[in-house]
Scaffold this motif. Structure first.
Motif, mmCIF file in Angstrom:
data_model
loop_
_atom_site.group_PDB
_atom_site.id
_atom_site.type_symbol
_atom_site.label_atom_id
_atom_site.label_comp_id
_atom_site.label_asym_id
_atom_site.label_seq_id
_atom_site.Cartn_x
_atom_site.Cartn_y
_atom_site.Cartn_z
ATOM 1 N N GLY A 45 -10.986 9.898 9.450
ATOM 2 C CA GLY A 45 -10.434 11.158 9.002
ATOM 3 C C GLY A 45 -8.931 11.169 8.822
ATOM 4 O O GLY A 45 -8.356 12.213 8.519
ATOM 5 N N LYS A 46 -8.295 10.023 9.029
ATOM 6 C CA LYS A 46 -6.837 9.946 8.905
ATOM 7 C C LYS A 46 -6.449 9.033 7.745
ATOM 8 O O LYS A 46 -7.253 8.229 7.264
ATOM 9 N N GLU A 47 -5.209 9.137 7.323
ATOM 10 C CA GLU A 47 -4.716 8.261 6.273
ATOM 11 C C GLU A 47 -4.393 6.879 6.836
ATOM 12 O O GLU A 47 -4.102 6.716 8.009
ATOM 13 N N ARG A 48 -4.443 5.912 5.943
ATOM 14 C CA ARG A 48 -4.059 4.549 6.316
ATOM 15 C C ARG A 48 -2.530 4.471 6.391
ATOM 16 O O ARG A 48 -1.837 4.998 5.523
ATOM 17 N N TRP A 49 -2.038 3.802 7.446
ATOM 18 C CA TRP A 49 -0.586 3.666 7.537
ATOM 19 C C TRP A 49 -0.195 2.313 8.093
ATOM 20 O O TRP A 49 -0.986 1.645 8.761
ATOM 21 N N GLY A 50 1.031 1.939 7.777
ATOM 22 C CA GLY A 50 1.506 0.612 8.101
ATOM 23 C C GLY A 50 1.907 0.456 9.556
ATOM 24 O O GLY A 50 2.614 1.302 10.095
ATOM 25 N N VAL A 51 1.445 -0.619 10.172
ATOM 26 C CA VAL A 51 1.764 -0.933 11.563
ATOM 27 C C VAL A 51 2.978 -1.848 11.620
ATOM 28 O O VAL A 51 3.961 -1.565 12.295
ATOM 29 N N GLU A 52 2.875 -2.987 10.910
ATOM 30 C CA GLU A 52 3.968 -3.949 10.896
ATOM 31 C C GLU A 52 3.881 -4.777 9.630
ATOM 32 O O GLU A 52 2.803 -5.003 9.097
ATOM 33 N N THR A 53 5.010 -5.260 9.187
ATOM 34 C CA THR A 53 5.057 -6.174 8.062
ATOM 35 C C THR A 53 5.986 -7.325 8.367
ATOM 36 O O THR A 53 6.903 -7.176 9.174
ATOM 37 N N ILE A 54 5.730 -8.467 7.726
ATOM 38 C CA ILE A 54 6.556 -9.645 7.943
ATOM 39 C C ILE A 54 6.742 -10.384 6.625
ATOM 40 O O ILE A 54 5.786 -10.604 5.889
ATOM 41 N N GLN A 55 7.982 -10.732 6.335
ATOM 42 C CA GLN A 55 8.282 -11.498 5.132
ATOM 43 C C GLN A 55 8.099 -12.992 5.405
ATOM 44 O O GLN A 55 8.025 -13.408 6.557
ATOM 45 N N PRO A 56 8.076 -13.796 4.346
ATOM 46 C CA PRO A 56 7.963 -15.248 4.557
ATOM 47 C C PRO A 56 9.097 -15.816 5.406
ATOM 48 O O PRO A 56 8.909 -16.822 6.089
ATOM 49 N N ASN A 57 10.264 -15.175 5.376
ATOM 50 C CA ASN A 57 11.394 -15.672 6.167
ATOM 51 C C ASN A 57 11.365 -15.183 7.606
ATOM 52 O O ASN A 57 12.270 -15.473 8.382
ATOM 53 N N GLY A 58 10.322 -14.432 7.978
ATOM 54 C CA GLY A 58 10.164 -13.977 9.347
ATOM 55 C C GLY A 58 10.724 -12.596 9.636
ATOM 56 O O GLY A 58 10.560 -12.079 10.747
ATOM 57 N N ARG A 59 11.379 -11.990 8.681
ATOM 58 C CA ARG A 59 11.907 -10.638 8.878
ATOM 59 C C ARG A 59 10.748 -9.663 9.050
ATOM 60 O O ARG A 59 9.797 -9.693 8.278
ATOM 61 N N THR A 60 10.854 -8.777 10.047
ATOM 62 C CA THR A 60 9.765 -7.856 10.352
ATOM 63 C C THR A 60 10.241 -6.412 10.356
ATOM 64 O O THR A 60 11.411 -6.119 10.591
#
Length: 128
Positions: A45-60
């Protein structure tokens, strides 16, 4: 063709830990170094939302609610993404999705719209 397959979900008690994995299948000549990778979650019943992201260079980038409890990592050689979840709370209960979006060194986002490739999800249930 790129496919994402999550695993590692399950049921735990509050305070417990889980480690999610995402295996990324890529066509020959392509590596996940060309993708920003992320974990999203969606409760009923809730919207999807972002927890964490990581770039190829390791930036989060982390959502505030999971910082200091969840850790994202990636293995570009193994084409895999991970999410270590500690100190789990009942409100962490959701379907967790692995996602991939185009790599942009200058742009990091947890916006759902940015990510074009999605896995089928793995369920995480935390009981009190």
């Amino acid at each position: 063709q790129v496919q994402l397959v999550e695993s590692g979900g399950g049921s735990v008690q509050a305070g417990g830990s889980l480690r999610l994995s995402c295996a990324v299948s890529v066509v020959s000549g392509v590596t996940i170094n060309t993708y920003n990778m992320a974990w999203f979650r969606q409760a009923p019943g809730k919207e999807r939302w972002g927890v964490e992201t990581i770039q190829p260079n390791g930036r989060t980038v982390y959502a505030d609610s999971v910082q200091d409890r969840f850790t994202i990592s990636r293995d570009n050689v193994k084409s895999s993404l991970y999410l270590q979840m500690n100190s789990l709370k009942p409100e962490d209960t959701a379907m967790y999705y692995c996602a991939a979006g185009p790599y942009n060194r200058a742009y990091v986002t947890l916006s759902v719209a940015y990510y074009r490739l999605w896995g089928q999800g793995t369920q995480v249930t935390v009981s009190s």
